[in-house]
Scaffold this active site. Structure first.
Site, PDB file in Angstrom:
ATOM      1  CE  LYS A 256     -23.136  28.064  -4.674  1.00  6.94           C
ATOM      2  NZ  LYS A 256     -23.803  28.049  -3.349  1.00  6.94           N
TER       3      LYS A 256
ATOM      4  NE  ARG B 222     -18.004  25.154  -1.581  1.00  3.78           N
ATOM      5  CZ  ARG B 222     -19.063  24.623  -2.210  1.00  3.78           C
ATOM      6  NH1 ARG B 222     -19.014  24.352  -3.486  1.00  3.78           N
ATOM      7  NH2 ARG B 222     -20.161  24.369  -1.532  1.00  3.78           N
TER       8      ARG B 222
ATOM      9  NE  ARG C 138     -22.704  22.126   2.570  1.00  5.35           N
ATOM     10  CZ  ARG C 138     -23.737  22.354   1.763  1.00  5.35           C
ATOM     11  NH1 ARG C 138     -24.948  22.354   2.229  1.00  5.35           N
ATOM     12  NH2 ARG C 138     -23.529  22.576   0.498  1.00  5.35           N
TER      13      ARG C 138
END
Ligand code: ADP
Ligand code: AMP
Length: 215
Positions: free
Chosen positions: A13, A88, A171
């Protein structure tokens, strides 16, 4: 142009954001960068966020939403923005929808960069970032010209603490539980375009430009 770059940690990203902000002349809003800058400067926000980043966990929604809301009110976001790493969670996405509605604006596209889990780990382990300007490199796929020194600003290039295997795996798990539902959220609004993020950096950029042609 109002864009979101969605995708798991280490999908690319930030790397793609660099090309997009130059092409569309819009600011990049990376919530991860905002937290890292605050941690470095030891601000109250940095002190609150640090343990979440160190453990690979998400910072609580209220804190992130307040930061992004403030940032989007700034003058440079009036003509558009590129959100990198936000939203998120569905709660964050709904909050974003509310502020855009209040502002009379709307998103143009959500670019979802898809990368397989094994590739994400390989990218995490090899990722290096400049401590001074935040530029991103990879030991194999995008090396610096001189080892440990940023090509653009000459700053020191280091490995992020949360890029070590265990935290990187954590993560990805957090992404799957909390962020992946946003794919469906934006698909149902006809905003989502999924790009194959396993291609070269340049090929991913071309595919994103193509997806934004009629945005
Ligand atoms: P994100 O912002 O999604 O966490 P980054 O843009 O920081 O991801 O990219 C993660 C790592 O993978 C970096 O080391 C970057 O140089 C590398 N990378 C990004 N895109 C590609 C790609 N298409 N092919 C190979 N390596 C890539
Ligand atoms: P990133 O730079 O996008 O990989 O983000 C690094 C870390 O910052 C994440 O692992 C989280 O701890 C925190 N973070 C960044 N953006 C958000 C967000 N939108 N919501 C919650 N936590 C975030």
């Amino acid at each position: 142009m109002r864009l979101i770059l969605l995708g798991p940690p280490n999908a690319g990203k930030g790397t793609q954001a660099q090309s997009l902000i130059n092409k569309y002349h819009i600011p990049q809003i990376s919530t991860g960068d905002i937290f890292r800058a605050n941690i470095k400067q030891e601000t109250p926000l940095g002190k609150e966020a640090k343990s979440y980043l160190d453990q690979g966990l998400l910072v609580p929604d209220e804190l992130v939403v307040a930061i992004v809301q403030d940032r989007l009110k700034q003058e440079d976001c009036q003509k558009g923005f590129l959100l990198d790493g936000f939203p998120r969670t569905v709660v964050q996405a709904e909050a974003l929808e509310r502020f855009l509605k209040e502002d009379g604006s709307a998103l143009n596209r959500v670019i979802n960069i898809h990368v397989a889990r094994e590739t994400l780990i390989e990218r995490a382990i090899g990722r290096r970032v400049c401590q001074r300007c935040g530029a991103t490199y990879h030991v194999a796929f995008k090396p610096t010209a001189a080892e440990g020194i940023c090509d653009s600003c000459g700053g020191e290039v280091i490995q992020r603490k949360d890029d070590q295997r265990e935290t990187a795996e954590k993560r990805i798990q957090v992404y799957e539980n909390e962020t992946a539902p946003l794919i469906e959220f934006y698909q149902s609004q006809n905003l989502l375009v999924t790009i194959d993020g396993e291609q070269s950096i340049e090929a991913v950029t071309t595919a994103i430009y193509e997806a934004l042609k009629d945005a």
